[in-house]
Design a protein around this motif. Structure first.
Motif, PDB file in Angstrom:
ATOM      1  N   SER A 143      42.475  43.604  46.134  1.00 27.01           N
ATOM      2  CA  SER A 143      43.635  43.107  45.402  1.00 27.01           C
ATOM      3  C   SER A 143      44.208  41.931  46.180  1.00 27.01           C
ATOM      4  O   SER A 143      44.477  42.042  47.376  1.00 27.01           O
ATOM      5  CB  SER A 143      44.690  44.213  45.253  1.00 27.01           C
ATOM      6  N   PHE A 144      44.375  40.797  45.500  1.00 28.63           N
ATOM      7  CA  PHE A 144      44.860  39.583  46.157  1.00 28.63           C
ATOM      8  C   PHE A 144      45.564  38.726  45.102  1.00 28.63           C
ATOM      9  O   PHE A 144      44.939  37.892  44.444  1.00 28.63           O
ATOM     10  CB  PHE A 144      43.685  38.818  46.789  1.00 28.63           C
ATOM     11  N   HIS A 193      46.960  35.963  44.122  1.00 29.58           N
ATOM     12  CA  HIS A 193      47.186  34.550  44.421  1.00 29.58           C
ATOM     13  C   HIS A 193      46.235  33.679  43.605  1.00 29.58           C
ATOM     14  O   HIS A 193      45.192  34.149  43.145  1.00 29.58           O
ATOM     15  CB  HIS A 193      46.977  34.277  45.908  1.00 29.58           C
ATOM     16  N   VAL A 225      43.485  30.992  43.535  1.00 27.13           N
ATOM     17  CA  VAL A 225      42.426  30.692  44.500  1.00 27.13           C
ATOM     18  C   VAL A 225      41.432  29.709  43.889  1.00 27.13           C
ATOM     19  O   VAL A 225      41.137  29.756  42.699  1.00 27.13           O
ATOM     20  CB  VAL A 225      41.695  32.005  44.878  1.00 27.13           C
ATOM     21  N   LEU A 259      34.897  37.361  43.388  1.00 25.47           N
ATOM     22  CA  LEU A 259      36.293  36.938  43.292  1.00 25.47           C
ATOM     23  C   LEU A 259      36.894  37.301  41.942  1.00 25.47           C
ATOM     24  O   LEU A 259      38.070  37.685  41.850  1.00 25.47           O
ATOM     25  CB  LEU A 259      36.402  35.431  43.536  1.00 25.47           C
ATOM     26  N   LEU A 272      43.922  38.247  41.240  1.00 29.54           N
ATOM     27  CA  LEU A 272      43.483  36.920  41.669  1.00 29.54           C
ATOM     28  C   LEU A 272      43.243  36.010  40.472  1.00 29.54           C
ATOM     29  O   LEU A 272      42.606  36.405  39.498  1.00 29.54           O
ATOM     30  CB  LEU A 272      42.208  37.040  42.503  1.00 29.54           C
ATOM     31  N   THR A 273      43.753  34.802  40.549  1.00 28.74           N
ATOM     32  CA  THR A 273      43.489  33.773  39.546  1.00 28.74           C
ATOM     33  C   THR A 273      42.513  32.768  40.144  1.00 28.74           C
ATOM     34  O   THR A 273      42.827  32.122  41.154  1.00 28.74           O
ATOM     35  CB  THR A 273      44.788  33.048  39.140  1.00 28.74           C
ATOM     36  N   LEU A 274      41.328  32.662  39.561  1.00 27.98           N
ATOM     37  CA  LEU A 274      40.286  31.780  40.095  1.00 27.98           C
ATOM     38  C   LEU A 274      40.298  30.454  39.348  1.00 27.98           C
ATOM     39  O   LEU A 274      40.093  30.407  38.128  1.00 27.98           O
ATOM     40  CB  LEU A 274      38.913  32.452  39.973  1.00 27.98           C
ATOM     41  N   VAL A 280      39.412  37.894  51.709  1.00 29.16           N
ATOM     42  CA  VAL A 280      39.950  38.147  50.372  1.00 29.16           C
ATOM     43  C   VAL A 280      39.417  39.467  49.835  1.00 29.16           C
ATOM     44  O   VAL A 280      40.165  40.293  49.272  1.00 29.16           O
ATOM     45  CB  VAL A 280      39.606  36.996  49.409  1.00 29.16           C
TER      46      VAL A 280
END
Length: 248
Positions: free
Chosen positions: A132-133, A135, A137, A159, A165-167, A240
């Motif tokens: 879980s991250f 942010h 990215v 990812l 997380l938004t890639l 990450v």
């Protein structure tokens, strides 16, 4: 998958400057149910010597490598660069040496070396590692992982499996960052120009964090981002994937 003997090839750069990356690999693989060993006799993979043309001088380094990692089912490294060296350059060094025993040891050991994303996706068969991250990215595919190993979209798939997380797509993602090991020292002006282009593209994404699979590339791009006071931080893919950061 049954129980396997897994060794961590931490790499020189991580050992000397970014120990958190190696720790993140151990934390991640332990969370996935593996016991990770750290062979104390490991040193450099030999890539700096080979890339600079000192193949004969790389022989004792390769000999030390295969002795340290002999017998492991998998040797996992958070570096496409070092994985590429072990899988492709060690054979060249061993064959050039004329040492049949070394060539045979390399033939046993080299195919068992995996870059982290390869090991997770191809060997363990996972893309959701429980991370879980929360942010935004963007991801930089490093040259050796992209061109020598052919990791393809494995890092991106990992990812995409991280919660929160938004890639964001990186413009001109497949262009080299300009580090290139000794290239950065021998051709400093070109190296900085290439890195500046990469840093500019990172800024265009609006990402909070730049992620890559090689600490050397992150060191190069991160230095430029810091000098520009961009506010963008850099993190290794392993960090990450090891994260269980809760949304704020």
């Amino acid at each position: 998958m049954g129980r396997v003997r897994v060794a961590l090839l931490v790499t020189c750069v991580n050992d000397a400057m970014f120990p958190g990356t190696g720790k993140a690999v151990v934390e991640l693989l332990t969370r996935l149910g593996l016991d990770v060993e750290f062979p104390q006799t490991q040193t450099c993979c030999g890539q700096p010597m080979v890339n600079t043309g000192y193949l004969d001088e790389a022989v004792p380094v390769v000999r030390t490598f295969v002795a340290a990692f002999e017998g492991y089912d998998a040797i996992v490294t958070p570096s496409g660069s070092c994985a590429g060296s072990a899988r492709h350059q060690h054979r060249i060094v061993a064959e050039r040496s004329g040492d049949r025993g070394l060539a045979e040891a390399v033939a046993r050991t080299s195919p068992r070396v995996y870059e982290l994303s390869e090991f997770l996706v191809d060997v363990l068969g996972v893309t959701d590692v429980g991370a879980s991250f929360p942010h935004a990215v963007t991801y930089h595919p490093t040259c050796h992982s992209l061109r020598m190993l052919g990791v393809g979209d494995r890092p991106r798939r990992l990812l995409e499996g991280v919660r929160g997380l938004t890639l964001l797509d990186l413009p001109a993602a497949e262009e080299c960052c300009g580090f290139g090991g000794t290239f950065a020292m021998k051709n400093a002006e070109v190296s900085v120009a290439m890195g500046a282009d990469k840093a500019r593209h990172v800024g265009e994404t609006g990402a909070e964090v730049l992620v890559a699979g090689d600490s050397s590339c992150l060191m190069h791009i991160g230095g430029l981002l810091a000098r520009e006071r961009s506010g963008v931080r850099v993190m290794h893919l392993a960090e990450v994937l090891a994260s269980t950061q809760a949304p704020t």
